[in-house]
Scaffold this motif. Structure first.
Motif, PDB file in Angstrom:
ATOM      1  N   ASP A 107       0.843  -1.186   0.000  1.00 25.40           N
ATOM      2  CA  ASP A 107       0.000   0.000   0.000  1.00 25.40           C
ATOM      3  C   ASP A 107       0.880   1.238   0.000  1.00 25.40           C
ATOM      4  N   ASP A 108       0.275   2.392  -0.017  1.00 25.34           N
ATOM      5  CA  ASP A 108       1.020   3.646  -0.125  1.00 25.34           C
ATOM      6  C   ASP A 108       1.925   3.883   1.079  1.00 25.34           C
ATOM      7  N   GLU A 109       1.485   3.513   2.269  1.00 25.89           N
ATOM      8  CA  GLU A 109       2.311   3.744   3.456  1.00 25.89           C
ATOM      9  C   GLU A 109       3.600   2.922   3.391  1.00 25.89           C
ATOM     10  N   THR A 110       3.493   1.690   2.945  1.00 24.58           N
ATOM     11  CA  THR A 110       4.673   0.836   2.834  1.00 24.58           C
ATOM     12  C   THR A 110       5.640   1.382   1.803  1.00 24.58           C
ATOM     13  N   ARG A 111       5.116   1.855   0.694  1.00 21.69           N
ATOM     14  CA  ARG A 111       5.989   2.441  -0.337  1.00 21.69           C
ATOM     15  C   ARG A 111       6.696   3.681   0.182  1.00 21.69           C
ATOM     16  N   GLN A 112       5.995   4.503   0.940  1.00 22.20           N
ATOM     17  CA  GLN A 112       6.606   5.716   1.489  1.00 22.20           C
ATOM     18  C   GLN A 112       7.721   5.351   2.484  1.00 22.20           C
ATOM     19  N   MET A 113       7.485   4.334   3.309  1.00 23.70           N
ATOM     20  CA  MET A 113       8.510   3.924   4.262  1.00 23.70           C
ATOM     21  C   MET A 113       9.742   3.396   3.536  1.00 23.70           C
ATOM     22  N   LYS A 115      10.757   4.232   0.510  1.00 19.64           N
ATOM     23  CA  LYS A 115      11.441   5.362  -0.119  1.00 19.64           C
ATOM     24  C   LYS A 115      12.213   6.163   0.907  1.00 19.64           C
TER      25      LYS A 115
END
Length: 143
Positions: free
Chosen positions: A90-96, A98
């Motif tokens: 999900d988006d939160e995992t991708r942000q972490m 990055k």
């Protein structure tokens, strides 16, 4: 025990023939025959021991399986299935991810700078007194 006497006879016969074939070139016929008979007898007896150990191992395995089947099974679904699917990113995992990658690149650029290895120089003594060297050699030879 596992198997029959036929297994013992086959193993012992093969060992006797193998022993006869390998020792006929180096020994007399009587000596070769005697060694072949000894080989036959030894492996015939060892096959009994091997079959007995295998029988014990398989018997213990069957006993363990029998006791496991006799125990009442619980109705708990825990451990009954294995889920091998990976969760969706999900988006939160991708942000972490990055953020972690960005922090690693910044720290490697500033913290890790190349510095060559400067080992200490070895110093040799060229002008030694021969009398001191001879005395040291005598003391070492006495010990």
């Amino acid at each position: 025990m596992i198997g029959t006497m036929r297994i013992n006879l086959i193993v012992a016969t093969v060992a006797g023939i193998f022993t006869f074939a390998l020792s006929i070139g180096n020994n007399l016929l009587l000596s070769t025959c005697l060694k072949s008979v000894y080989s036959f007898l030894i492996l015939f007896v060892l096959s009994f021991g091997f079959r007995w150990v295998l029988g014990l191992m398989i018997g213990a395995e069957h006993a363990a399986v029998g006791t496991a089947q006799s125990l009442p099974a619980e109705d708990s679904p825990v451990g009954q299935s294995l889920d091998l699917t990976t969760p969706d990113l999900d988006d939160e995992t991708r942000q972490m991810m990055k953020a972690n990658l960005g922090d690693n690149n910044v720290s490697t650029g500033t913290d890790m700078q190349f510095s060559p290895l400067n080992p200490p120089k070895l110093v040799t003594k060229n002008n030694l007194d021969p009398e001191q060297l001879a005395g040291a050699l005598r003391r070492m030879s006495e010990d």
